[in-house]
Motif scaffolding. Structure first.
Motif, PDB file in Angstrom:
ATOM      1  N   SER A  45      -4.202  -5.664  -1.771  1.00  0.00           N
ATOM      2  CA  SER A  45      -4.626  -3.971  -1.880  1.00  0.00           C
ATOM      3  C   SER A  45      -4.404  -3.557  -0.577  1.00  0.00           C
ATOM      4  CB  SER A  45      -6.261  -4.017  -2.129  1.00  0.00           C
ATOM      5  OG  SER A  45      -6.818  -4.734  -3.375  1.00  0.00           O
ATOM      6  N   ALA A  46      -3.905  -3.850   0.651  1.00  0.00           N
ATOM      7  CA  ALA A  46      -3.064  -2.856   1.329  1.00  0.00           C
ATOM      8  C   ALA A  46      -1.987  -3.485   1.596  1.00  0.00           C
ATOM      9  CB  ALA A  46      -3.313  -4.135   3.155  1.00  0.00           C
ATOM     10  N   ARG A  47      -0.927  -4.666   1.333  1.00  0.00           N
ATOM     11  CA  ARG A  47       0.182  -4.924   0.563  1.00  0.00           C
ATOM     12  C   ARG A  47       0.801  -3.715   0.008  1.00  0.00           C
ATOM     13  NH1 ARG A  47       2.188  -8.474   3.727  1.00  0.00           N
ATOM     14  NH2 ARG A  47       0.055  -9.467   4.259  1.00  0.00           N
ATOM     15  N   LYS A  48      -0.088  -3.688  -1.176  1.00  0.00           N
ATOM     16  CA  LYS A  48       0.695  -2.707  -1.938  1.00  0.00           C
ATOM     17  C   LYS A  48       0.867  -1.406  -2.420  1.00  0.00           C
ATOM     18  CE  LYS A  48      -3.571  -1.819  -5.121  1.00  0.00           C
ATOM     19  NZ  LYS A  48      -4.518  -2.218  -5.964  1.00  0.00           N
ATOM     20  N   VAL A  49      -0.275  -0.694  -0.850  1.00  0.00           N
ATOM     21  CA  VAL A  49      -0.043   0.643  -0.534  1.00  0.00           C
ATOM     22  C   VAL A  49       1.342   1.135   0.188  1.00  0.00           C
ATOM     23  CG1 VAL A  49      -1.117   2.473   0.699  1.00  0.00           C
ATOM     24  CG2 VAL A  49      -2.453   1.005  -0.994  1.00  0.00           C
ATOM     25  N   ILE A  50       1.846  -0.235   1.058  1.00  0.00           N
ATOM     26  CA  ILE A  50       3.253  -0.073   1.682  1.00  0.00           C
ATOM     27  C   ILE A  50       4.358  -0.192   0.957  1.00  0.00           C
ATOM     28  CG2 ILE A  50       3.946  -1.607   3.255  1.00  0.00           C
ATOM     29  CD1 ILE A  50       1.311  -1.195   5.032  1.00  0.00           C
ATOM     30  N   GLU A  51       4.228  -1.273   0.156  1.00  0.00           N
ATOM     31  CA  GLU A  51       4.993  -2.044  -0.884  1.00  0.00           C
ATOM     32  C   GLU A  51       5.408   0.261  -1.660  1.00  0.00           C
ATOM     33  OE1 GLU A  51       4.068  -5.145  -2.675  1.00  0.00           O
ATOM     34  OE2 GLU A  51       4.727  -6.492  -1.430  1.00  0.00           O
ATOM     35  N   ARG A  52       4.916   0.292  -2.444  1.00  0.00           N
ATOM     36  CA  ARG A  52       4.987   1.386  -3.318  1.00  0.00           C
ATOM     37  C   ARG A  52       5.494   2.541  -2.457  1.00  0.00           C
ATOM     38  NH1 ARG A  52      -0.694   1.677  -6.243  1.00  0.00           N
ATOM     39  NH2 ARG A  52      -0.560   0.296  -7.878  1.00  0.00           N
ATOM     40  N   CYS A  53       5.907   2.766  -0.937  1.00  0.00           N
ATOM     41  CA  CYS A  53       5.991   3.642  -0.205  1.00  0.00           C
ATOM     42  C   CYS A  53       7.330   3.079   0.372  1.00  0.00           C
ATOM     43  CB  CYS A  53       5.056   4.031   1.228  1.00  0.00           C
ATOM     44  SG  CYS A  53       3.287   4.486   0.294  1.00  0.00           S
ATOM     45  N   GLY A  54       8.183   2.259  -0.211  1.00  0.00           N
ATOM     46  CA  GLY A  54       9.236   1.569   0.492  1.00  0.00           C
ATOM     47  C   GLY A  54       9.447   0.829   1.976  1.00  0.00           C
ATOM     48  N   TYR A  55       7.816   0.252   2.009  1.00  0.00           N
ATOM     49  CA  TYR A  55       7.969  -0.367   3.670  1.00  0.00           C
ATOM     50  C   TYR A  55       7.312  -1.881   3.109  1.00  0.00           C
ATOM     51  CZ  TYR A  55       8.735   4.402   5.557  1.00  0.00           C
ATOM     52  OH  TYR A  55       9.492   5.018   6.236  1.00  0.00           O
ATOM     53  N   GLY A  56       7.815  -2.326   2.112  1.00  0.00           N
ATOM     54  CA  GLY A  56       6.928  -3.262   2.265  1.00  0.00           C
ATOM     55  C   GLY A  56       7.802  -4.653   3.396  1.00  0.00           C
ATOM     56  N   ALA A  57       9.340  -4.422   3.633  1.00  0.00           N
ATOM     57  CA  ALA A  57      10.010  -5.257   4.409  1.00  0.00           C
ATOM     58  C   ALA A  57       9.044  -5.522   6.058  1.00  0.00           C
ATOM     59  CB  ALA A  57      10.997  -4.840   4.112  1.00  0.00           C
ATOM     60  N   PHE A  58       8.688  -3.861   6.301  1.00  0.00           N
ATOM     61  CA  PHE A  58       8.012  -4.036   7.609  1.00  0.00           C
ATOM     62  C   PHE A  58       6.847  -3.544   7.800  1.00  0.00           C
ATOM     63  CE2 PHE A  58      11.802  -1.318   5.814  1.00  0.00           C
ATOM     64  CZ  PHE A  58      12.505  -1.320   6.804  1.00  0.00           C
ATOM     65  N   PHE A  59       5.801  -5.156   7.080  1.00  0.00           N
ATOM     66  CA  PHE A  59       4.709  -5.175   7.058  1.00  0.00           C
ATOM     67  C   PHE A  59       5.018  -6.515   6.773  1.00  0.00           C
ATOM     68  CE2 PHE A  59       0.180  -5.880   5.119  1.00  0.00           C
ATOM     69  CZ  PHE A  59      -0.127  -5.756   5.996  1.00  0.00           C
ATOM     70  N   PHE A  60       4.734  -7.921   7.774  1.00  0.00           N
ATOM     71  CA  PHE A  60       5.416  -9.259   7.585  1.00  0.00           C
ATOM     72  C   PHE A  60       4.157 -10.148   8.673  1.00  0.00           C
ATOM     73  CE2 PHE A  60       8.481  -6.918  10.821  1.00  0.00           C
ATOM     74  CZ  PHE A  60       7.981  -6.717  11.936  1.00  0.00           C
ATOM     75  N   HIS A  61       3.018  -9.013   8.669  1.00  0.00           N
ATOM     76  CA  HIS A  61       1.971 -10.329   8.766  1.00  0.00           C
ATOM     77  C   HIS A  61       0.827 -10.216   8.077  1.00  0.00           C
ATOM     78  CE1 HIS A  61      -0.013  -6.846  10.755  1.00  0.00           C
ATOM     79  NE2 HIS A  61       1.151  -6.941  11.137  1.00  0.00           N
TER      80      HIS A  61
END
Length: 242
Positions: free
Chosen positions: A157-173
């Motif tokens: 639920s947290a990761r999908k928000v960041i991924e949809r905005c194009g920053y998935g590779a920058f949330f790595f923990h």
């Protein structure tokens, strides 16, 4: 004839569900870190070094009746914020910095853990955008918390928000970890953890975005599982510009 068997897994089963006495101490530990945040944002932090600010945070927690810290306080300013585990150094906070403050108080043996990201002087449009993405991700994960869901669903639920905005590779923990007598314990909020959440579990939700050489943003709260989630740390999550 004797045989030694590890009992950590047995103990973990007992500790993963917090009772009312546990929660009373944890809520007090959470109150302390909330109070310290509000004390901090009343101060002029520009030109303080990261080390000095970390020491100030530890001092304020002791003044607020903490018996100690949950872990070594993190202060990461400017480009240092792109390292999630930065050790505070001699860099001074400057105008235009985003500053990650990650700290926890221990009260009667129980831990709290909070992260807030603040701005010094001013903030760019891109920094505001990234901050809001992280804030939305944390809120989305929080809203997913309830007894019966899997730990990995909170992470997603947290990761999908960041991924949809194009920053998935920058949330790595991982999105979070359990907390109690230890600062890190079960349940771990990861993309692969199939554990079903139960009433009385407490864990962190702490998504972040880390842009190497530029800045980082992380927002973290301690959350109790009930029918839905309840934040134990309640300090405001809107971006504070000092």
């Amino acid at each position: 004839q004797y045989r030694l068997e590890p009992i950590s897994t047995v103990i973990s089963k007992f500790r993963i569900i917090k009772n009312e006495e546990d929660l009373k101490c944890m809520k007090r530990a959470a109150d302390i870190v909330d109070r310290v945040f509000y004390d901090l944002i009343e101060k002029n932090l520009e030109d303080k070094t990261e080390i000095d600010l970390a020491s100030l945070i530890d001092q304020l927690m002791r003044y607020s009746k903490a018996e100690g810290t949950s872990f070594e306080t993190i202060v990461a300013s400017g480009a240092n914020g792109a390292n999630p585990h930065h050790t505070p150094g001699k860099r001074k906070l400057q105008k235009g910095d985003l500053v990650i403050l990650d700290y926890g108080a221990r009260y009667q043996g129980y831990c709290s853990d909070i992260t807030r990201t603040i701005a010094i002087g001013h903030v760019s449009d891109n920094e505001k955008k990234v901050y809001e993405i992280v804030k939305d991700a944390q809120e989305n994960a929080f809203r997913s918390v309830k007894a019966g869901v899997k730990a990995k669903e909170v992470d997603y639920s947290a990761r999908k928000v960041i991924e949809r905005c194009g920053y998935g590779a920058f949330f790595f923990h991982r999105t979070g970890h359990g907390i109690g007598l230890d600062a890190h314990e079960d349940p771990y909020i990861t993309s692969t953890n199939e554990r079903i959440l139960e009433n009385g579990m407490v864990f962190t939700i702490e998504p972040g975005i880390y842009l190497s050489g530029k800045f980082g943003v992380r927002i973290e709260d301690d959350v109790l599982v009930k029918k839905t989630g309840e934040r134990l740390t309640k300090a405001k999550r809107e971006l504070v510009v000092l």
